[in-house]
Design a protein around this motif. Structure first.
Motif, PDB file in Angstrom:
ATOM      1  N   ALA A   1       1.463  -1.438   0.067  1.00  0.00           N
ATOM      2  CA  ALA A   1      -0.322  -0.217   0.049  1.00  0.00           C
ATOM      3  C   ALA A   1       0.910   1.341   0.101  1.00  0.00           C
ATOM      4  O   ALA A   1       1.722   1.113   0.821  1.00  0.00           O
ATOM      5  CB  ALA A   1      -0.341   0.194   1.241  1.00  0.00           C
ATOM      6  N   PRO A   2       0.550   2.388  -0.785  1.00  0.00           N
ATOM      7  CA  PRO A   2       1.548   3.811  -1.206  1.00  0.00           C
ATOM      8  C   PRO A   2       1.541   4.392   0.459  1.00  0.00           C
ATOM      9  O   PRO A   2       0.496   4.262   1.396  1.00  0.00           O
ATOM     10  CB  PRO A   2       0.213   4.375  -1.782  1.00  0.00           C
ATOM     11  CG  PRO A   2      -0.215   3.778  -2.041  1.00  0.00           C
ATOM     12  CD  PRO A   2      -0.855   2.398  -1.387  1.00  0.00           C
ATOM     13  N   VAL A   3       2.523   5.079   0.864  1.00  0.00           N
ATOM     14  CA  VAL A   3       2.594   5.190   2.268  1.00  0.00           C
ATOM     15  C   VAL A   3       3.436   6.703   2.100  1.00  0.00           C
ATOM     16  O   VAL A   3       3.938   6.395   1.372  1.00  0.00           O
ATOM     17  CB  VAL A   3       3.960   4.477   3.096  1.00  0.00           C
ATOM     18  CG1 VAL A   3       4.331   4.903   4.750  1.00  0.00           C
ATOM     19  CG2 VAL A   3       3.198   2.909   3.325  1.00  0.00           C
ATOM     20  N   GLU A   4       2.791   7.312   2.902  1.00  0.00           N
ATOM     21  CA  GLU A   4       3.391   8.745   3.141  1.00  0.00           C
ATOM     22  C   GLU A   4       4.337   8.777   3.934  1.00  0.00           C
ATOM     23  O   GLU A   4       4.055   8.836   5.591  1.00  0.00           O
ATOM     24  CB  GLU A   4       1.737   9.745   3.522  1.00  0.00           C
ATOM     25  CG  GLU A   4       1.326   9.990   2.378  1.00  0.00           C
ATOM     26  CD  GLU A   4       0.237  10.800   2.087  1.00  0.00           C
ATOM     27  OE1 GLU A   4       0.527  11.873   2.940  1.00  0.00           O
ATOM     28  OE2 GLU A   4      -0.803  11.012   1.443  1.00  0.00           O
ATOM     29  N   ALA A   5       5.662   9.886   3.126  1.00  0.00           N
ATOM     30  CA  ALA A   5       6.809   9.608   4.319  1.00  0.00           C
ATOM     31  C   ALA A   5       6.764  10.960   4.025  1.00  0.00           C
ATOM     32  O   ALA A   5       7.194  11.628   3.031  1.00  0.00           O
ATOM     33  CB  ALA A   5       8.233   9.302   3.354  1.00  0.00           C
ATOM     34  N   GLY A   6       6.319  11.718   5.285  1.00  0.00           N
ATOM     35  CA  GLY A   6       6.058  13.336   5.911  1.00  0.00           C
ATOM     36  C   GLY A   6       8.349  13.610   5.558  1.00  0.00           C
ATOM     37  O   GLY A   6       8.732  12.473   5.707  1.00  0.00           O
ATOM     38  N   PRO A   7       7.606  15.328   6.151  1.00  0.00           N
ATOM     39  CA  PRO A   7       9.665  15.170   6.038  1.00  0.00           C
ATOM     40  C   PRO A   7      10.185  15.288   7.494  1.00  0.00           C
ATOM     41  O   PRO A   7       9.849  15.461   8.713  1.00  0.00           O
ATOM     42  CB  PRO A   7       9.155  17.478   5.812  1.00  0.00           C
ATOM     43  CG  PRO A   7       8.068  17.072   5.868  1.00  0.00           C
ATOM     44  CD  PRO A   7       7.354  16.079   6.167  1.00  0.00           C
ATOM     45  N   ALA A   8      11.215  14.682   7.009  1.00  0.00           N
ATOM     46  CA  ALA A   8      11.691  14.243   8.240  1.00  0.00           C
ATOM     47  C   ALA A   8      11.304  12.648   8.847  1.00  0.00           C
ATOM     48  O   ALA A   8      11.655  12.765  10.094  1.00  0.00           O
ATOM     49  CB  ALA A   8      11.946  15.144   9.626  1.00  0.00           C
TER      50      ALA A   8
END
Length: 143
Positions: A111-118
Motif C-alpha cells: 500500500a502507498p505510504v506517505e513519508a512526511g518531512p524528516a
C-alpha cells in the motif's frame, strides 16, 4: 542401407538443432537489458540494492526543488524490507513493488505510504519462494 540412412538423418537433425540453439542463445545474450523506469531503489536476488535515480541536467533553465525519500531495500530469503527516509520538506508517497522468481508466485505491491518531512518509513513484502527483484516507487504529494 535403410538403417544407415536413418542414422545419418538423425545425426543431421541433431546437428541442426544444436546450431539453431546456439544461434538463439547468442542473439538473446547480445540484447541489452531493458531500461529501468521510475525505479529509484532496486534490489536484485542477492539482496544488494543499487540506486537508479533520475538526474536533472538543468537544460530546461529552471531548477527542481529537492524531492524524494532515500530508500534502502534488502532481500532476505523470501522477504523484502525497504527503509525510507525523507530529508526534504515535501511529502513523498512511497510504495514497495516485489517481483517473485517463480512463475506461479504472485507479484505484489505494498500500500502507498506517505513519508512526511524528516520521517522514516518501513515497507515490507514477500514471496512464497525466491524474490527476483524489488524496488520502491515515489510520487509527489501535492498539499
Amino acid at each position: 542401407m535403410y538403417r544407415k540412412a536413418r542414422k545419418v538423418a538423425a545425426s543431421l537433425t541433431v546437428a541442426v538443432l544444436i546450431v539453431a540453439g546456439l544461434a538463439v542463445t547468442a542473439l538473446v545474450r547480445d540484447e541489452p537489458p531493458p531500461p529501468v523506469r521510475n525505479r529509484t531503489s532496486v534490489a536484485d536476488g542477492t539482496g544488494v540494492g543499487r540506486v537508479a535515480a533520475d538526474v536533472d541536467d538543468g537544460r530546461d533553465g529552471r531548477e527542481r526543488d529537492p524531492f524524494g525519500a532515500s530508500c534502502r531495500t534488502t532481500i532476505e530469503g523470501s522477504s523484502v524490507t525497504a527503509f525510507c527516509h525523507n530529508p526534504y520538506p515535501g511529502t513523498d508517497r512511497v510504495q514497495l513493488h516485489v517481483e517473485c522468481a517463480r512463475w506461479w508466485d504472485v507479484d505484489s505491491d505494498s500500500a502507498p505510504v506517505e513519508a512526511g518531512p524528516a520521517r522514516h518509513v518501513r515497507l515490507a513484502g514477500r514471496c512464497w519462494k525466491e524474490v527476483d527483484s524489488a524496488w520502491v516507487s515515489h510520487a509527489r504529494v501535492e498539499p
